[in-house]
Design an enzyme around this catalytic site. Sequence first.
Site, PDB file in Angstrom:
ATOM      1  N   SER A  94       1.188  -1.699   0.133  1.00  0.00           N
ATOM      2  CA  SER A  94       0.248   0.291  -0.853  1.00  0.00           C
ATOM      3  C   SER A  94       0.782   1.470  -0.063  1.00  0.00           C
ATOM      4  O   SER A  94       1.496   1.698  -0.574  1.00  0.00           O
ATOM      5  CB  SER A  94      -1.362   0.031   1.436  1.00  0.00           C
ATOM      6  N   ASP A 145      -8.854  -6.301  -5.250  1.00  0.00           N
ATOM      7  CA  ASP A 145      -8.783  -4.936  -4.041  1.00  0.00           C
ATOM      8  C   ASP A 145      -9.775  -4.002  -4.413  1.00  0.00           C
ATOM      9  O   ASP A 145      -9.914  -2.853  -5.324  1.00  0.00           O
ATOM     10  CB  ASP A 145      -7.725  -3.806  -4.517  1.00  0.00           C
ATOM     11  N   HIS A 174      -6.995  -6.434  -0.888  1.00  0.00           N
ATOM     12  CA  HIS A 174      -5.999  -4.689  -0.800  1.00  0.00           C
ATOM     13  C   HIS A 174      -5.084  -5.615   0.330  1.00  0.00           C
ATOM     14  O   HIS A 174      -3.985  -4.722   0.148  1.00  0.00           O
ATOM     15  CB  HIS A 174      -6.479  -4.010   0.190  1.00  0.00           C
TER      16      HIS A 174
END
Length: 349
Positions: free
Chosen positions: A178, A300, A328
């Site tokens: 991320s 995601d 995610h």
Amino acid sequence: MVALMSASPSTIAGSVVKCSARNLMGLRVSGCDYHGGVGGGGRFPSFLPKEVHQIKDPFARTLAQRIQRLPVQTKFAESCIMSSCVKPRVESETNPVRICFLAECYSLLGSLSSCLEWRGSYPLLEDAGLEVWAVDILGWGFSDLEILPSCSASSKRYHLYQLWRSHIKRPMILVGPSLGAAVAIDFAVNFPEAVEKLVLINASVYAEGTGLLANLPRQMAYGMVSLLKSIPLRMYANSLFFDGISLTTSLDWTNVGRLHCLLPWWEDATVNYMLSGGYNVIGQIKQVKQKALIIWGQRDHVISSEAALRLHNELPDSIIHHLPNTGHVPHVENPSSVANLIADFAQGE
């Protein structure tokens, strides 16, 4: 300051720890005997918030017991910053593979996390014989920030370099999920000698820093940051991160993810980062020289698949692997697949 490899007793967070190092067939084995609840034998480090005892996830509990604070000398203060990480049980001078996991920095809702998010993948790679570190980025995780330094992107980069130079010491495969992918790219471009390869997981690298949040009045910024550690907001984030987990699991993973938010300096460090402008690495992506593996969970709900394809096209030397039925945070949802991909990439040419 503690010399963790010394043979004499030292003190960490008010507890006595005896550490020793010995060489066995070229391997450095770090052995520690903790007292006062610092870790080992089913006990947690005393610097962790007491709420760690409420966590049920056995992998999170096991990894939490291994968290240490290592001394990192910086320009921020005369004394070292005692910096949290999980270090390898065995360090080899000849092992060609050294992996460093960065603590998760979820872009969504500012949902920052700690090295505990590697609870699934870390032991799998370690059992495969790879030398693995899991490092908390300055301001995120369990480091001692009682004397608060700057937590801007440049300060985080500098602190990570000093930790690498003092303790890791060899080029590493840097893994960032991320927003942690932005941290990894920024570090690799500025300190290429420290990074052999990159692994970027569901990367959030196209945000222009913290955007308008950098202009918030300080009091409003503190109000927003306080909200970010609330259980309802964290559980809502889990509903976007993960598909099909039970309410019980969601609550437990919420407790894992927000544990470091309960440290007394977390709000100050997060506001400092937010108002500093954050990470903007859009202009750095094409400067990356290292080979990169992009891992992308196809389900995601936070970052679009178009961002993955754009990153793949813009990184000069990259490969991309999509994981079906994963969202995610694939290293939490599907740690074995992520660990296998990393291991193959690490050991390949």
